[in-house]
Design a protein around this motif. Structure first.
Motif, PDB file in Angstrom:
ATOM      1  N   LEU A 332      57.568  62.335 -46.260  1.00 41.99           N
ATOM      2  CA  LEU A 332      57.649  61.463 -47.442  1.00 41.99           C
ATOM      3  C   LEU A 332      58.244  62.229 -48.622  1.00 41.99           C
ATOM      4  CD1 LEU A 332      54.105  59.809 -47.299  1.00 41.99           C
ATOM      5  CD2 LEU A 332      56.276  58.764 -46.609  1.00 41.99           C
ATOM      6  N   PRO A 333      58.911  61.527 -49.531  1.00 49.54           N
ATOM      7  CA  PRO A 333      59.395  62.179 -50.752  1.00 49.54           C
ATOM      8  C   PRO A 333      58.219  62.729 -51.560  1.00 49.54           C
ATOM      9  CG  PRO A 333      60.385  60.005 -50.479  1.00 49.54           C
ATOM     10  CD  PRO A 333      59.279  60.108 -49.476  1.00 49.54           C
ATOM     11  N   GLY A 334      58.381  63.917 -52.085  1.00 48.93           N
ATOM     12  CA  GLY A 334      57.327  64.525 -52.882  1.00 48.93           C
ATOM     13  C   GLY A 334      57.438  64.174 -54.350  1.00 48.93           C
ATOM     14  N   ARG A 335      56.334  64.250 -55.052  1.00 47.69           N
ATOM     15  CA  ARG A 335      56.348  63.955 -56.499  1.00 47.69           C
ATOM     16  C   ARG A 335      57.208  64.953 -57.263  1.00 47.69           C
ATOM     17  NH1 ARG A 335      52.725  60.125 -57.812  1.00 47.69           N
ATOM     18  NH2 ARG A 335      51.048  59.677 -56.332  1.00 47.69           N
ATOM     19  N   ASP A 336      57.299  66.175 -56.734  1.00 48.99           N
ATOM     20  CA  ASP A 336      58.077  67.214 -57.410  1.00 48.99           C
ATOM     21  C   ASP A 336      59.433  67.441 -56.740  1.00 48.99           C
ATOM     22  OD1 ASP A 336      55.901  67.627 -59.112  1.00 48.99           O
ATOM     23  OD2 ASP A 336      54.972  69.028 -57.708  1.00 48.99           O
ATOM     24  N   GLY A 337      59.877  66.446 -55.936  1.00 46.76           N
ATOM     25  CA  GLY A 337      61.122  66.604 -55.217  1.00 46.76           C
ATOM     26  C   GLY A 337      60.880  67.173 -53.827  1.00 46.76           C
ATOM     27  N   GLY A 338      61.903  67.111 -52.980  1.00 44.80           N
ATOM     28  CA  GLY A 338      61.752  67.609 -51.624  1.00 44.80           C
ATOM     29  C   GLY A 338      60.947  66.660 -50.757  1.00 44.80           C
ATOM     30  N   LEU A 339      60.565  67.150 -49.585  1.00 44.29           N
ATOM     31  CA  LEU A 339      59.804  66.352 -48.631  1.00 44.29           C
ATOM     32  C   LEU A 339      58.395  66.899 -48.470  1.00 44.29           C
ATOM     33  CD1 LEU A 339      62.406  65.781 -45.761  1.00 44.29           C
ATOM     34  CD2 LEU A 339      61.545  64.065 -47.357  1.00 44.29           C
ATOM     35  N   VAL A 340      57.454  66.002 -48.302  1.00 46.36           N
ATOM     36  CA  VAL A 340      56.071  66.373 -48.014  1.00 46.36           C
ATOM     37  C   VAL A 340      55.789  66.035 -46.547  1.00 46.36           C
ATOM     38  CG1 VAL A 340      53.634  65.892 -48.490  1.00 46.36           C
ATOM     39  CG2 VAL A 340      55.288  66.017 -50.372  1.00 46.36           C
ATOM     40  N   THR A 341      55.317  67.017 -45.813  1.00 47.16           N
ATOM     41  CA  THR A 341      54.972  66.811 -44.407  1.00 47.16           C
ATOM     42  C   THR A 341      53.515  66.371 -44.313  1.00 47.16           C
ATOM     43  OG1 THR A 341      56.536  68.488 -43.651  1.00 47.16           O
ATOM     44  CG2 THR A 341      54.761  67.901 -42.148  1.00 47.16           C
ATOM     45  N   VAL A 342      53.286  65.249 -43.628  1.00 45.97           N
ATOM     46  CA  VAL A 342      51.931  64.736 -43.445  1.00 45.97           C
ATOM     47  C   VAL A 342      51.620  64.799 -41.951  1.00 45.97           C
ATOM     48  CG1 VAL A 342      50.330  62.849 -43.879  1.00 45.97           C
ATOM     49  CG2 VAL A 342      52.332  63.163 -45.371  1.00 45.97           C
ATOM     50  N   PHE A 343      50.687  65.652 -41.562  1.00 43.00           N
ATOM     51  CA  PHE A 343      50.339  65.794 -40.149  1.00 43.00           C
ATOM     52  C   PHE A 343      49.766  64.493 -39.611  1.00 43.00           C
ATOM     53  CE2 PHE A 343      49.972  70.283 -41.578  1.00 43.00           C
ATOM     54  CZ  PHE A 343      50.922  70.828 -40.731  1.00 43.00           C
ATOM     55  N   GLY A 367      61.464  54.689 -42.008  1.00 43.80           N
ATOM     56  CA  GLY A 367      62.412  55.280 -42.934  1.00 43.80           C
ATOM     57  C   GLY A 367      61.678  56.141 -43.939  1.00 43.80           C
ATOM     58  N   PRO A 368      62.380  56.774 -44.883  1.00 44.60           N
ATOM     59  CA  PRO A 368      61.735  57.704 -45.817  1.00 44.60           C
ATOM     60  C   PRO A 368      60.585  57.103 -46.606  1.00 44.60           C
ATOM     61  CG  PRO A 368      64.127  57.858 -45.954  1.00 44.60           C
ATOM     62  CD  PRO A 368      63.833  56.686 -45.080  1.00 44.60           C
ATOM     63  N   THR A 369      60.660  55.793 -46.894  1.00 49.18           N
ATOM     64  CA  THR A 369      59.593  55.165 -47.691  1.00 49.18           C
ATOM     65  C   THR A 369      59.084  53.881 -47.050  1.00 49.18           C
ATOM     66  OG1 THR A 369      61.225  53.958 -49.020  1.00 49.18           O
ATOM     67  CG2 THR A 369      60.520  56.122 -49.828  1.00 49.18           C
ATOM     68  N   ALA A 370      59.281  53.727 -45.732  1.00 50.76           N
ATOM     69  CA  ALA A 370      58.878  52.493 -45.049  1.00 50.76           C
ATOM     70  C   ALA A 370      57.961  52.802 -43.881  1.00 50.76           C
ATOM     71  CB  ALA A 370      60.104  51.724 -44.571  1.00 50.76           C
ATOM     72  N   ILE A 371      56.718  52.339 -43.963  1.00 57.27           N
ATOM     73  CA  ILE A 371      55.722  52.559 -42.918  1.00 57.27           C
ATOM     74  C   ILE A 371      55.083  51.235 -42.545  1.00 57.27           C
ATOM     75  CG2 ILE A 371      53.455  53.574 -42.415  1.00 57.27           C
ATOM     76  CD1 ILE A 371      54.254  56.018 -43.969  1.00 57.27           C
ATOM     77  N   THR A 372      54.976  50.985 -41.239  1.00 59.68           N
ATOM     78  CA  THR A 372      54.265  49.806 -40.740  1.00 59.68           C
ATOM     79  C   THR A 372      52.968  50.255 -40.093  1.00 59.68           C
ATOM     80  OG1 THR A 372      56.317  48.597 -40.335  1.00 59.68           O
ATOM     81  CG2 THR A 372      54.349  47.820 -39.190  1.00 59.68           C
ATOM     82  N   ALA A 395      43.918  51.713 -49.325  1.00 57.63           N
ATOM     83  CA  ALA A 395      43.189  52.621 -50.212  1.00 57.63           C
ATOM     84  C   ALA A 395      43.068  54.014 -49.600  1.00 57.63           C
ATOM     85  CB  ALA A 395      41.805  52.051 -50.502  1.00 57.63           C
ATOM     86  N   ALA A 396      42.768  54.088 -48.318  1.00 56.00           N
ATOM     87  CA  ALA A 396      42.615  55.384 -47.646  1.00 56.00           C
ATOM     88  C   ALA A 396      43.935  56.150 -47.624  1.00 56.00           C
ATOM     89  CB  ALA A 396      42.091  55.172 -46.226  1.00 56.00           C
ATOM     90  N   LEU A 397      45.031  55.460 -47.317  1.00 62.90           N
ATOM     91  CA  LEU A 397      46.329  56.134 -47.261  1.00 62.90           C
ATOM     92  C   LEU A 397      46.827  56.500 -48.662  1.00 62.90           C
ATOM     93  CD1 LEU A 397      48.155  54.122 -44.450  1.00 62.90           C
ATOM     94  CD2 LEU A 397      47.220  56.448 -44.325  1.00 62.90           C
ATOM     95  N   THR A 398      46.560  55.644 -49.654  1.00 60.54           N
ATOM     96  CA  THR A 398      46.955  55.960 -51.027  1.00 60.54           C
ATOM     97  C   THR A 398      46.267  57.231 -51.506  1.00 60.54           C
ATOM     98  OG1 THR A 398      47.332  53.617 -51.540  1.00 60.54           O
ATOM     99  CG2 THR A 398      46.988  55.106 -53.401  1.00 60.54           C
ATOM    100  N   LEU A 407      54.977  60.720 -52.821  1.00 58.70           N
ATOM    101  CA  LEU A 407      55.169  59.400 -53.419  1.00 58.70           C
ATOM    102  C   LEU A 407      54.724  58.331 -52.422  1.00 58.70           C
ATOM    103  CD1 LEU A 407      58.697  59.905 -55.036  1.00 58.70           C
ATOM    104  CD2 LEU A 407      56.485  59.745 -56.220  1.00 58.70           C
ATOM    105  N   PRO A 408      53.993  57.325 -52.851  1.00 56.19           N
ATOM    106  CA  PRO A 408      53.490  56.309 -51.916  1.00 56.19           C
ATOM    107  C   PRO A 408      54.638  55.520 -51.289  1.00 56.19           C
ATOM    108  CG  PRO A 408      52.320  56.205 -54.006  1.00 56.19           C
ATOM    109  CD  PRO A 408      53.499  57.100 -54.217  1.00 56.19           C
ATOM    110  N   PRO A 409      54.670  55.409 -49.968  1.00 57.56           N
ATOM    111  CA  PRO A 409      55.685  54.586 -49.314  1.00 57.56           C
ATOM    112  C   PRO A 409      55.298  53.111 -49.390  1.00 57.56           C
ATOM    113  CG  PRO A 409      54.205  55.485 -47.672  1.00 57.56           C
ATOM    114  CD  PRO A 409      53.768  56.053 -48.989  1.00 57.56           C
ATOM    115  N   THR A 410      56.225  52.254 -48.990  1.00 56.54           N
ATOM    116  CA  THR A 410      55.929  50.833 -48.880  1.00 56.54           C
ATOM    117  C   THR A 410      55.224  50.582 -47.552  1.00 56.54           C
ATOM    118  OG1 THR A 410      57.874  50.255 -50.183  1.00 56.54           O
ATOM    119  CG2 THR A 410      56.920  48.516 -48.799  1.00 56.54           C
ATOM    120  N   LEU A 411      54.010  50.025 -47.620  1.00 55.73           N
ATOM    121  CA  LEU A 411      53.227  49.747 -46.404  1.00 55.73           C
ATOM    122  C   LEU A 411      53.403  48.294 -45.996  1.00 55.73           C
ATOM    123  CD1 LEU A 411      49.814  51.572 -47.049  1.00 55.73           C
ATOM    124  CD2 LEU A 411      51.767  52.381 -45.719  1.00 55.73           C
ATOM    125  N   THR A 412      53.686  48.080 -44.730  1.00 62.74           N
ATOM    126  CA  THR A 412      53.733  46.747 -44.144  1.00 62.74           C
ATOM    127  C   THR A 412      52.695  46.689 -43.037  1.00 62.74           C
ATOM    128  OG1 THR A 412      56.106  46.619 -44.571  1.00 62.74           O
ATOM    129  CG2 THR A 412      55.199  45.042 -42.997  1.00 62.74           C
TER     130      THR A 412
END
Length: 434
Positions: A332-343, A367-372, A395-398, A407-412
């Motif tokens: 995911l995009p990081g708040r300070d730029g770059g990518l954040v890896t989420v295990f 995609g970078p900001t799209a999660i289902t 709420a848990a993922l946020t 940065l929070p992705p768009t959740l579907t």
């Protein structure tokens, strides 16, 4: 059969290492002899190791699946061509007849989860040694006791048939077959040992198949707590695990249910992704395989080591969790730029722990900001108190994104629809490459 029996006895009773240092000294002796043999018989490794000191084996160049498949003809020591082996393996897959060999060698095809099938070659001696090691680590009680082993796999193999000898009756269940047919066969077989991917084991549990196995073993997929609880409750026994792949028999659970690496069969080095969390990628060296040598082979898996000692007292590395593929880490995009890896482990725990009403889930990043998020619950869409499952999961993922600085992705949200079968279940899956 003598090879299988000898390996069984030496694995179960003969190799006792009092300290980690004693184990590592024994491994080093095995490796010195093995590397000299491989250098003399494998054109690829002889070329790959040119200019390197074989006694300093920890620094030999690493290989991976892509390199192994590209150099298949020169890497194996039997002169078997990749095109020939692939043709035999694909014919077996199509015909569902897995008995043919090539030059007396068993040929297998990996599931190709990453979209890239891997070929493996196993000689008759290696096949029987594998069977002996598997039986030593997995059979409840003695090898003299009769057992009926039900094995659910995408494809059978001469390798797996090795365990079906004498008092051991082996029954292959094709994952391509319908669930109802499986239940009927199982009821007639009444297996003492049930082996399969957790998605299939859970489907059998929920189907109420009338069997009471002495041991249930999860293979091929990540065993999530949400599935383990259902399977264990249905069959009345703990769920054990086997870590087995094209590259070897890498791990099995002890009597206390702890997964240990099989360091009497392979050497596994740790390439840490996060040492503070104990998360690492295994680099595998098998000091017994000679037909298709596996030396400093980097897997695409993430393991989490267990920090607390296991009550069994084994000096073999204990694993807290197999997390799945490196490629399934969420980016995911990081708040300070770059990518954040989420295990994947973080995602699974957040979703499964969001509500006790969640019974099934799958998280897919498109995609970078799209999660289902695919969900199934005990009450469709609603948890106790009237709160929607989607609200609890959001709420848990946020909270997770905030903790990691992403940065929070768009959740579907969508219904959970996975059906157990030949395709592996990946609870957390990334379907794009940044």
């Amino acid at each position: 059969m003598l090879t299988a029996l000898w390996t069984y006895l030496i694995t179960k009773y003969g190799r006792r290492f009092r300290t980690r240092a004693a184990l590592e000294a024994w491994q080093a002796r095995q490796l010195r002899r093995h590397l000299r043999w491989v250098a003399a018989h494998s054109p690829f490794y002889r070329r790959h190791w040119a200019g390197h000191d074989l006694t300093d084996w920890q620094t030999l160049p690493i290989i991976d699946k892509d390199l192994m498949m590209a150099e298949f003809d020169a890497l194996n020591t039997r002169g078997i061509r990749r095109a020939e082996a692939l043709a035999v393996a694909k014919q077996a897959e199509a015909s569902r007849n897995f008995t043919p060999k090539l030059q007396g060698v068993t040929v297998g095809l990996s599931s190709g989860t990453s979209g890239n099938h891997g070929l493996f070659l196993v000689s008759e001696r290696e096949r029987m040694a594998w069977a002996g090691a598997v039986l030593a680590k997995l059979l409840p009680g003695s090898i003299r006791e009769p057992h009926r082993i039900a094995f659910f796999l995408r494809a059978s193999s001469n390798l797996y048939d090795s365990v079906g000898q004498g008092r051991l009756r082996f029954a292959f269940f094709d994952l391509l077959s319908p669930l109802a047919a499986h239940c009927e066969r199982l009821a007639a077989l009444q297996p003492t040992i049930l082996v399969g991917p957790p998605s299939m084991l859970r489907a059998l549990a929920e189907a109420g198949v009338p069997i009471r196995p002495r041991k249930v073993i999860s293979v091929a997929e990540v065993l999530e707590p949400i599935d383990e609880a259902v399977i264990s409750r249905a069959f009345g026994v703990p769920v054990h695990q086997v870590y087995q792949c094209t590259e070897g028999f890498l791990g099995a659970t002890c009597a206390h249910g702890t997964l240990h690496l099989n360091e009497d069969v392979v050497v596994i080095q740790k390439e840490y992704l996060d040492q503070s969390l104990g998360k690492f990628v295994p680099i595998v060296t098998d000091f017994a395989r000679t037909t298709q040598p596996i030396i400093r082979y980097r897997l695409n898996d993430i393991l989490t080591e267990r920090r607390a000692p296991c009550p069994c007292g084994s000096v073999f590395t204990a694993i807290e969790r197999i997390e799945g593929r490196c490629d399934d880490q969420i980016l995911l995009p990081g708040r300070d730029g770059g990518l954040v890896t989420v295990f994947a482990d973080f995602i699974s725990r957040a979703v499964a722990g969001a509500s006790p009403g969640i019974t099934e889930f799958q998280v897919v990043q498109h995609g970078p900001t799209a999660i289902t998020v695919h969900l199934s619950g005990s009450k469709p869409g609603v948890v106790a108190g009237g709160e929607p499952l989607t609200t609890a999961v959001t709420a848990a993922l946020t909270a997770l994104w905030a903790r990691l600085g992403a940065l929070p992705p768009t959740l579907t949200f969508a219904p959970y629809q996975f059906q157990p079968g030949p395709r592996k279940l990946r609870r957390v899956e990334r379907r794009f490459t940044p």
